[in-house]
Write a protein that holds these residues in place. Structure first.
Motif, PDB file in Angstrom:
ATOM      1  N   SER A 155       0.856  -1.320  -0.613  1.00 35.36           N
ATOM      2  CA  SER A 155       0.001  -0.141  -0.648  1.00 35.36           C
ATOM      3  C   SER A 155       1.333   1.344  -0.290  1.00 35.36           C
ATOM      4  CB  SER A 155      -1.318   0.291   1.415  1.00 35.36           C
ATOM      5  OG  SER A 155      -0.308   0.380   1.981  1.00 35.36           O
ATOM      6  N   THR A 181      -4.866  -8.132  -2.418  1.00 29.37           N
ATOM      7  CA  THR A 181      -5.719  -7.617  -2.742  1.00 29.37           C
ATOM      8  C   THR A 181      -6.741  -8.217  -3.654  1.00 29.37           C
ATOM      9  OG1 THR A 181      -4.059  -6.835  -5.018  1.00 29.37           O
ATOM     10  CG2 THR A 181      -4.144  -4.902  -3.204  1.00 29.37           C
ATOM     11  N   ILE A 210      -7.216  -1.142  -7.709  1.00 26.66           N
ATOM     12  CA  ILE A 210      -5.471  -1.733  -7.634  1.00 26.66           C
ATOM     13  C   ILE A 210      -4.530  -0.697  -9.400  1.00 26.66           C
ATOM     14  CG2 ILE A 210      -4.539  -4.104  -8.978  1.00 26.66           C
ATOM     15  CD1 ILE A 210      -6.466  -5.604  -7.161  1.00 26.66           C
TER      16      ILE A 210
END
Ligand code: ATP
Ligand code: MG
Length: 361
Positions: free
Chosen positions: A228, A236, A338
Protein backbone atom coordinates in the motif's frame (compact mmCIF):
# COMPACT_ATOMS: atom_id res chain seq x y z
CA UNK A 1 5.66 15.73 -12.32
CA UNK A 2 7.36 12.38 -11.77
CA UNK A 3 7.22 9.63 -14.32
CA UNK A 4 6.55 5.96 -13.83
CA UNK A 5 7.68 3.74 -16.68
CA UNK A 6 6.08 0.35 -17.22
CA UNK A 7 8.90 -1.77 -18.61
CA UNK A 8 8.06 -4.74 -20.84
CA UNK A 9 10.06 -6.68 -23.38
CA UNK A 10 7.42 -5.93 -26.01
CA UNK A 11 5.17 -3.07 -24.88
CA UNK A 12 1.57 -4.27 -24.77
CA UNK A 13 -0.52 -1.31 -25.92
CA UNK A 14 -3.84 -3.02 -25.25
CA UNK A 15 -3.47 -4.55 -21.79
CA UNK A 16 -6.21 -3.12 -19.56
CA UNK A 17 -3.92 -3.17 -16.50
CA UNK A 18 -1.45 -0.78 -18.09
CA UNK A 19 -3.99 1.51 -19.75
CA UNK A 20 -5.87 1.52 -16.42
CA UNK A 21 -2.68 2.58 -14.64
CA UNK A 22 -1.97 5.27 -17.22
CA UNK A 23 -5.49 6.68 -16.89
CA UNK A 24 -5.18 6.74 -13.10
CA UNK A 25 -1.86 8.60 -13.43
CA UNK A 26 -3.48 11.97 -13.96
CA UNK A 27 -5.24 11.87 -10.57
CA UNK A 28 -1.95 11.11 -8.85
CA UNK A 29 0.09 13.65 -10.73
CA UNK A 30 2.31 10.95 -12.19
CA UNK A 31 2.93 10.53 -15.88
CA UNK A 32 2.86 6.90 -16.94
CA UNK A 33 4.99 5.79 -19.90
CA UNK A 34 5.50 2.38 -21.46
CA UNK A 35 8.80 1.17 -22.84
CA UNK A 36 11.07 -1.76 -23.60
CA UNK A 37 14.61 -2.01 -22.19
CA UNK A 38 15.66 -2.82 -25.76
CA UNK A 39 14.51 0.62 -26.89
CA UNK A 40 16.95 2.64 -24.78
CA UNK A 41 19.64 4.25 -26.91
CA UNK A 42 22.93 3.17 -25.28
CA UNK A 43 24.72 6.53 -25.74
CA UNK A 44 22.05 9.21 -25.55
CA UNK A 45 19.88 7.16 -23.12
CA UNK A 46 16.78 8.41 -24.94
CA UNK A 47 13.96 5.90 -24.90
CA UNK A 48 11.70 5.22 -27.84
CA UNK A 49 8.49 4.28 -26.10
CA UNK A 50 4.87 5.27 -25.59
CA UNK A 51 3.12 7.98 -23.68
CA UNK A 52 -0.56 7.62 -22.83
CA UNK A 53 -2.88 10.23 -24.24
CA UNK A 54 -5.95 10.75 -22.09
CA UNK A 55 -7.58 12.74 -24.92
CA UNK A 56 -7.52 9.93 -27.43
CA UNK A 57 -7.53 7.13 -24.84
CA UNK A 58 -4.54 5.20 -26.16
CA UNK A 59 -0.74 4.99 -26.13
CA UNK A 60 1.16 7.17 -28.60
CA UNK A 61 4.74 6.74 -29.78
CA UNK A 62 7.12 9.17 -28.11
CA UNK A 63 10.75 9.73 -27.19
CA UNK A 64 11.72 10.49 -23.60
CA UNK A 65 14.52 10.14 -21.07
CA UNK A 66 14.57 7.08 -18.80
CA UNK A 67 11.69 7.50 -16.29
CA UNK A 68 12.83 7.85 -12.68
CA UNK A 69 10.41 5.17 -11.41
CA UNK A 70 10.15 1.79 -13.09
CA UNK A 71 7.47 -0.90 -12.81
CA UNK A 72 9.30 -3.95 -14.15
CA UNK A 73 7.01 -6.30 -16.07
CA UNK A 74 9.62 -7.96 -18.28
CA UNK A 75 9.24 -11.71 -18.81
CA UNK A 76 12.36 -13.27 -20.25
CA UNK A 77 12.78 -16.30 -22.46
CA UNK A 78 15.88 -18.13 -23.62
CA UNK A 79 16.48 -16.04 -26.75
CA UNK A 80 19.14 -13.44 -27.50
CA UNK A 81 16.78 -10.45 -27.10
CA UNK A 82 15.86 -11.65 -23.58
CA UNK A 83 19.54 -11.98 -22.63
CA UNK A 84 20.20 -8.45 -23.83
CA UNK A 85 17.12 -7.08 -22.07
CA UNK A 86 18.09 -8.81 -18.81
CA UNK A 87 21.52 -7.15 -18.88
CA UNK A 88 19.96 -3.74 -19.56
CA UNK A 89 17.42 -4.22 -16.75
CA UNK A 90 20.30 -5.08 -14.38
CA UNK A 91 22.16 -1.92 -15.45
CA UNK A 92 19.02 0.12 -14.72
CA UNK A 93 18.57 -1.56 -11.32
CA UNK A 94 22.14 -0.67 -10.36
CA UNK A 95 21.64 3.04 -11.00
CA UNK A 96 20.89 5.07 -7.94
CA UNK A 97 19.14 7.85 -9.83
CA UNK A 98 16.39 5.39 -10.77
CA UNK A 99 13.99 3.54 -8.53
CA UNK A 100 12.25 0.25 -9.30
CA UNK A 101 8.94 -0.39 -7.52
CA UNK A 102 10.26 -3.91 -6.93
CA UNK A 103 13.66 -5.42 -7.60
CA UNK A 104 12.46 -8.95 -8.31
CA UNK A 105 13.15 -12.39 -6.89
CA UNK A 106 15.81 -14.90 -7.97
CA UNK A 107 15.03 -18.35 -9.41
CA UNK A 108 13.00 -20.99 -7.55
CA UNK A 109 16.09 -22.92 -6.41
CA UNK A 110 17.85 -19.87 -4.93
CA UNK A 111 14.63 -18.82 -3.17
CA UNK A 112 14.25 -22.34 -1.74
CA UNK A 113 17.83 -22.44 -0.43
CA UNK A 114 17.34 -19.14 1.39
CA UNK A 115 13.87 -19.85 2.77
CA UNK A 116 14.79 -23.34 3.95
CA UNK A 117 16.90 -21.67 6.65
CA UNK A 118 13.96 -19.62 7.89
CA UNK A 119 12.09 -21.49 10.65
CA UNK A 120 8.87 -19.53 10.19
CA UNK A 121 8.41 -20.57 6.56
CA UNK A 122 10.51 -23.71 6.06
CA UNK A 123 7.75 -26.09 7.30
CA UNK A 124 5.57 -24.90 4.41
CA UNK A 125 8.10 -25.63 1.66
CA UNK A 126 7.91 -28.94 -0.19
CA UNK A 127 11.35 -30.57 -0.09
CA UNK A 128 13.14 -29.52 -3.25
CA UNK A 129 16.32 -30.82 -4.84
CA UNK A 130 18.32 -29.56 -7.77
CA UNK A 131 18.75 -32.22 -10.44
CA UNK A 132 22.52 -32.66 -10.69
CA UNK A 133 23.32 -36.35 -10.54
CA UNK A 134 20.99 -38.42 -12.74
CA UNK A 135 21.44 -41.68 -10.72
CA UNK A 136 20.61 -39.80 -7.47
CA UNK A 137 17.55 -38.27 -9.11
CA UNK A 138 16.34 -41.69 -10.27
CA UNK A 139 16.88 -43.03 -6.76
CA UNK A 140 14.72 -40.21 -5.38
CA UNK A 141 11.98 -40.89 -7.93
CA UNK A 142 11.96 -44.57 -6.84
CA UNK A 143 11.81 -43.61 -3.19
CA UNK A 144 9.09 -40.94 -3.51
CA UNK A 145 7.16 -42.85 -6.24
CA UNK A 146 5.52 -39.72 -7.63
CA UNK A 147 7.49 -36.52 -8.29
CA UNK A 148 7.34 -33.29 -10.24
CA UNK A 149 10.30 -31.89 -12.10
CA UNK A 150 10.28 -28.33 -13.46
CA UNK A 151 12.76 -25.69 -14.66
CA UNK A 152 14.04 -23.57 -11.79
CA UNK A 153 13.39 -20.43 -13.74
CA UNK A 154 9.98 -21.80 -14.72
CA UNK A 155 7.45 -19.94 -16.75
CA UNK A 156 3.69 -20.44 -16.73
CA UNK A 157 3.75 -24.20 -16.36
CA UNK A 158 6.16 -24.83 -19.24
CA UNK A 159 8.21 -28.04 -19.00
CA UNK A 160 6.51 -29.27 -15.81
CA UNK A 161 6.69 -33.09 -15.78
CA UNK A 162 5.21 -35.64 -13.43
CA UNK A 163 7.25 -38.83 -13.09
CA UNK A 164 5.81 -41.96 -11.51
CA UNK A 165 7.81 -45.03 -10.54
CA UNK A 166 6.18 -48.42 -10.07
CA UNK A 167 7.54 -51.96 -9.89
CA UNK A 168 7.80 -52.39 -13.64
CA UNK A 169 8.48 -49.04 -15.23
CA UNK A 170 8.61 -45.25 -15.14
CA UNK A 171 5.86 -43.02 -16.53
CA UNK A 172 6.39 -39.40 -17.52
CA UNK A 173 3.35 -37.16 -17.91
CA UNK A 174 3.21 -33.61 -19.17
CA UNK A 175 0.93 -31.11 -20.88
CA UNK A 176 1.33 -30.39 -24.58
CA UNK A 177 -1.04 -27.91 -26.21
CA UNK A 178 -3.40 -28.19 -23.22
CA UNK A 179 -3.57 -32.01 -23.57
CA UNK A 180 -2.00 -34.51 -21.15
CA UNK A 181 0.44 -36.88 -22.78
CA UNK A 182 2.31 -39.76 -21.18
CA UNK A 183 5.22 -42.05 -21.99
CA UNK A 184 6.32 -45.24 -20.29
CA UNK A 185 10.00 -46.18 -20.18
CA UNK A 186 12.66 -48.16 -18.33
CA UNK A 187 15.32 -46.67 -16.01
CA UNK A 188 17.98 -46.33 -18.72
CA UNK A 189 15.69 -44.52 -21.11
CA UNK A 190 14.55 -42.23 -18.28
CA UNK A 191 18.21 -41.50 -17.44
CA UNK A 192 18.92 -40.52 -21.05
CA UNK A 193 15.77 -38.41 -21.20
CA UNK A 194 16.65 -36.62 -17.93
CA UNK A 195 20.15 -35.94 -19.21
CA UNK A 196 18.66 -34.41 -22.36
CA UNK A 197 16.18 -32.06 -20.66
CA UNK A 198 18.55 -30.95 -17.92
CA UNK A 199 21.33 -30.17 -20.40
CA UNK A 200 19.36 -27.21 -21.78
CA UNK A 201 17.93 -25.93 -18.50
CA UNK A 202 18.39 -26.49 -14.77
CA UNK A 203 15.55 -28.46 -13.17
CA UNK A 204 14.34 -28.95 -9.61
CA UNK A 205 12.49 -31.96 -8.20
CA UNK A 206 9.71 -32.12 -5.61
CA UNK A 207 7.31 -34.85 -4.61
CA UNK A 208 3.96 -34.44 -6.31
CA UNK A 209 1.70 -32.77 -3.76
CA UNK A 210 -1.84 -34.10 -3.43
CA UNK A 211 -3.43 -31.03 -4.88
CA UNK A 212 -6.49 -32.61 -6.52
CA UNK A 213 -10.17 -32.11 -5.69
CA UNK A 214 -12.87 -34.84 -5.67
CA UNK A 215 -13.15 -34.62 -9.46
CA UNK A 216 -9.40 -35.15 -9.77
CA UNK A 217 -8.76 -31.59 -10.89
CA UNK A 218 -5.47 -30.07 -9.67
CA UNK A 219 -6.14 -26.84 -7.79
CA UNK A 220 -4.29 -24.21 -5.83
CA UNK A 221 -4.87 -20.96 -4.05
CA UNK A 222 -3.48 -17.84 -5.72
CA UNK A 223 -2.93 -14.84 -3.47
CA UNK A 224 -1.90 -11.45 -4.80
CA UNK A 225 -0.09 -9.36 -2.23
CA UNK A 226 0.70 -5.73 -2.97
CA UNK A 227 2.20 -2.88 -1.01
CA UNK A 228 0.00 0.00 0.00
CA UNK A 229 1.00 3.65 -0.04
CA UNK A 230 1.82 3.18 3.65
CA UNK A 231 4.27 0.44 2.64
CA UNK A 232 2.15 -2.28 4.28
CA UNK A 233 1.53 -5.59 2.55
CA UNK A 234 -2.12 -6.13 1.70
CA UNK A 235 -3.96 -9.02 0.03
CA UNK A 236 -5.61 -7.42 -2.99
CA UNK A 237 -6.96 -10.57 -4.62
CA UNK A 238 -7.31 -14.21 -3.71
CA UNK A 239 -9.00 -17.06 -5.45
CA UNK A 240 -8.62 -20.68 -6.41
CA UNK A 241 -7.39 -21.97 -9.73
CA UNK A 242 -8.70 -25.33 -10.87
CA UNK A 243 -7.06 -27.13 -13.79
CA UNK A 244 -8.54 -29.70 -16.13
CA UNK A 245 -9.56 -33.12 -14.86
CA UNK A 246 -6.63 -35.59 -14.54
CA UNK A 247 -4.18 -32.87 -15.57
CA UNK A 248 -1.17 -31.32 -13.89
CA UNK A 249 -1.24 -27.57 -14.14
CA UNK A 250 -3.21 -24.88 -12.36
CA UNK A 251 -1.82 -22.04 -14.46
CA UNK A 252 -4.62 -19.97 -15.99
CA UNK A 253 -2.55 -19.83 -19.19
CA UNK A 254 -2.80 -23.65 -19.24
CA UNK A 255 -6.60 -23.52 -19.27
CA UNK A 256 -7.34 -23.52 -15.51
CA UNK A 257 -10.43 -21.70 -14.23
CA UNK A 258 -10.41 -18.89 -11.65
CA UNK A 259 -12.91 -19.44 -8.81
CA UNK A 260 -13.76 -16.95 -6.04
CA UNK A 261 -12.26 -17.92 -2.66
CA UNK A 262 -15.53 -18.16 -0.73
CA UNK A 263 -17.28 -20.12 -3.48
CA UNK A 264 -14.56 -22.78 -3.58
CA UNK A 265 -14.38 -22.99 0.21
CA UNK A 266 -18.17 -23.46 0.48
CA UNK A 267 -18.03 -26.41 -1.94
CA UNK A 268 -15.03 -28.14 -0.33
CA UNK A 269 -16.36 -29.06 3.09
CA UNK A 270 -13.97 -31.98 3.62
CA UNK A 271 -11.08 -29.61 4.44
CA UNK A 272 -10.31 -28.15 7.86
CA UNK A 273 -10.67 -24.51 6.84
CA UNK A 274 -10.10 -23.16 10.34
CA UNK A 275 -6.67 -24.78 10.41
CA UNK A 276 -5.91 -23.81 6.79
CA UNK A 277 -6.79 -20.17 7.39
CA UNK A 278 -4.68 -19.93 10.53
CA UNK A 279 -1.71 -21.37 8.58
CA UNK A 280 -2.38 -18.89 5.77
CA UNK A 281 -2.37 -15.92 8.09
CA UNK A 282 0.93 -17.13 9.55
CA UNK A 283 2.40 -17.32 6.03
CA UNK A 284 1.04 -13.94 4.98
CA UNK A 285 2.39 -12.18 8.05
CA UNK A 286 5.89 -13.62 7.75
CA UNK A 287 6.76 -14.52 4.15
CA UNK A 288 6.75 -11.06 2.46
CA UNK A 289 8.95 -9.60 5.17
CA UNK A 290 11.38 -12.53 4.98
CA UNK A 291 11.53 -12.33 1.18
CA UNK A 292 12.42 -8.64 1.31
CA UNK A 293 15.03 -9.25 4.02
CA UNK A 294 16.63 -12.12 2.11
CA UNK A 295 16.51 -10.54 -1.32
CA UNK A 296 15.40 -7.04 -2.28
CA UNK A 297 12.51 -4.59 -1.93
CA UNK A 298 9.35 -5.80 -3.66
CA UNK A 299 6.07 -4.18 -4.64
CA UNK A 300 3.95 -7.25 -5.29
CA UNK A 301 4.07 -11.02 -4.81
CA UNK A 302 1.93 -13.71 -6.40
CA UNK A 303 1.78 -16.66 -4.00
CA UNK A 304 0.73 -20.13 -5.14
CA UNK A 305 -0.46 -22.16 -2.17
CA UNK A 306 -1.24 -25.86 -2.42
CA UNK A 307 -3.71 -27.42 0.00
CA UNK A 308 -3.23 -31.15 0.48
CA UNK A 309 -6.02 -33.67 1.02
CA UNK A 310 -5.10 -33.69 4.74
CA UNK A 311 -5.52 -29.87 4.84
CA UNK A 312 -1.74 -29.38 4.87
CA UNK A 313 -0.67 -26.01 3.49
CA UNK A 314 2.29 -25.69 1.12
CA UNK A 315 3.97 -22.68 -0.43
CA UNK A 316 4.56 -23.89 -3.98
CA UNK A 317 5.66 -20.84 -5.85
CA UNK A 318 6.19 -17.11 -5.40
CA UNK A 319 6.45 -14.60 -8.19
CA UNK A 320 7.58 -10.99 -8.00
CA UNK A 321 6.03 -10.32 -11.41
CA UNK A 322 2.72 -12.10 -10.93
CA UNK A 323 0.17 -12.38 -13.69
CA UNK A 324 -2.90 -10.24 -13.14
CA UNK A 325 -5.44 -12.61 -14.66
CA UNK A 326 -7.00 -13.43 -11.27
CA UNK A 327 -8.24 -9.84 -11.11
CA UNK A 328 -11.18 -11.07 -13.22
CA UNK A 329 -12.66 -12.20 -9.86
CA UNK A 330 -12.93 -8.61 -8.64
CA UNK A 331 -15.50 -5.90 -9.24
CA UNK A 332 -14.80 -3.03 -11.61
CA UNK A 333 -14.35 -0.68 -8.65
CA UNK A 334 -11.89 -3.01 -6.92
CA UNK A 335 -9.86 -3.38 -10.12
CA UNK A 336 -9.68 0.39 -10.47
CA UNK A 337 -8.24 0.59 -6.95
CA UNK A 338 -5.58 -1.92 -7.95
CA UNK A 339 -4.63 0.11 -11.05
CA UNK A 340 -3.86 3.02 -8.76
CA UNK A 341 -1.72 1.00 -6.29
CA UNK A 342 1.56 1.18 -8.26
CA UNK A 343 1.03 4.96 -8.48
CA UNK A 344 0.29 5.32 -4.77
CA UNK A 345 3.33 3.22 -3.92
CA UNK A 346 5.42 5.25 -6.32
CA UNK A 347 4.47 8.38 -4.35
CA UNK A 348 5.54 6.68 -1.12
CA UNK A 349 8.93 5.97 -2.72
CA UNK A 350 9.12 9.49 -4.09
CA UNK A 351 8.96 10.89 -0.58
CA UNK A 352 12.06 8.87 0.30
CA UNK A 353 14.10 9.54 -2.82
CA UNK A 354 16.24 12.69 -2.84
CA UNK A 355 16.75 12.65 -6.63
CA UNK A 356 13.00 12.81 -7.14
CA UNK A 357 12.61 15.83 -4.89
CA UNK A 358 11.79 13.89 -1.72
CA UNK A 359 13.57 13.84 1.59
CA UNK A 360 16.44 11.52 2.20
CA UNK A 361 15.78 9.16 5.13
N1 ATP B 1 5.26 -30.35 -6.37
C1 ATP B 1 4.15 -30.20 -7.09
N2 ATP B 1 3.04 -30.94 -6.82
C2 ATP B 1 1.90 -30.80 -7.53
N3 ATP B 1 1.76 -29.93 -8.57
C3 ATP B 1 2.83 -29.17 -8.89
C4 ATP B 1 4.08 -29.26 -8.18
N4 ATP B 1 4.94 -28.39 -8.75
C5 ATP B 1 4.27 -27.78 -9.75
N5 ATP B 1 3.00 -28.25 -9.86
C6 ATP B 1 1.98 -27.81 -10.82
O1 ATP B 1 2.62 -27.14 -11.88
C7 ATP B 1 2.25 -25.74 -11.93
C8 ATP B 1 3.47 -24.89 -12.29
O2 ATP B 1 4.48 -25.00 -11.31
P1 ATP B 1 5.18 -23.72 -10.69
O3 ATP B 1 4.15 -22.75 -10.22
O4 ATP B 1 6.15 -24.19 -9.68
O5 ATP B 1 5.99 -23.14 -11.91
P2 ATP B 1 5.55 -22.13 -13.08
O6 ATP B 1 4.14 -21.71 -12.87
O7 ATP B 1 5.92 -22.77 -14.36
O8 ATP B 1 6.47 -20.93 -12.83
P3 ATP B 1 6.10 -19.38 -12.76
O9 ATP B 1 4.88 -19.28 -11.88
O10 ATP B 1 7.34 -18.81 -12.16
O11 ATP B 1 5.81 -18.94 -14.16
C9 ATP B 1 1.70 -25.44 -10.56
O12 ATP B 1 0.80 -24.36 -10.61
C10 ATP B 1 1.05 -26.76 -10.16
O13 ATP B 1 -0.22 -26.88 -10.75
MG1 MG C 1 3.48 -20.79 -10.89
Amino acid sequence: MNRLGIMMLEPDLFHSFYTGMAEAGENHNIEVVLFSPLQIHPHTEWVQGYRYSNEIGSWEKDIFTIPEFIYDRTFYQDDFASKQAKAIAQWLKNRDDLCFLGYGLPNKWTIYQHLKKQDKVSPYLPETTLIESIPESIARIKKDKLVIIKPYDGAHGNAVYEIEADQKEMTIRTTKKLEMIEKKMDDDTLARWLEGVTRKKSFIMQRRLENTDDQNRPFDLRILLQKSEHEKWIVTCKGFRAGNQNSLLTNLSAGAAAIPYEEWKKNQKQYNWKYIESELSEILSTLPVILEEEFAPLFEIGLDIVIGKDSSVWILDMNSKPGHKMLQLLTHEEIKQIYSLPLRYCKALQRKMPAAGGEST
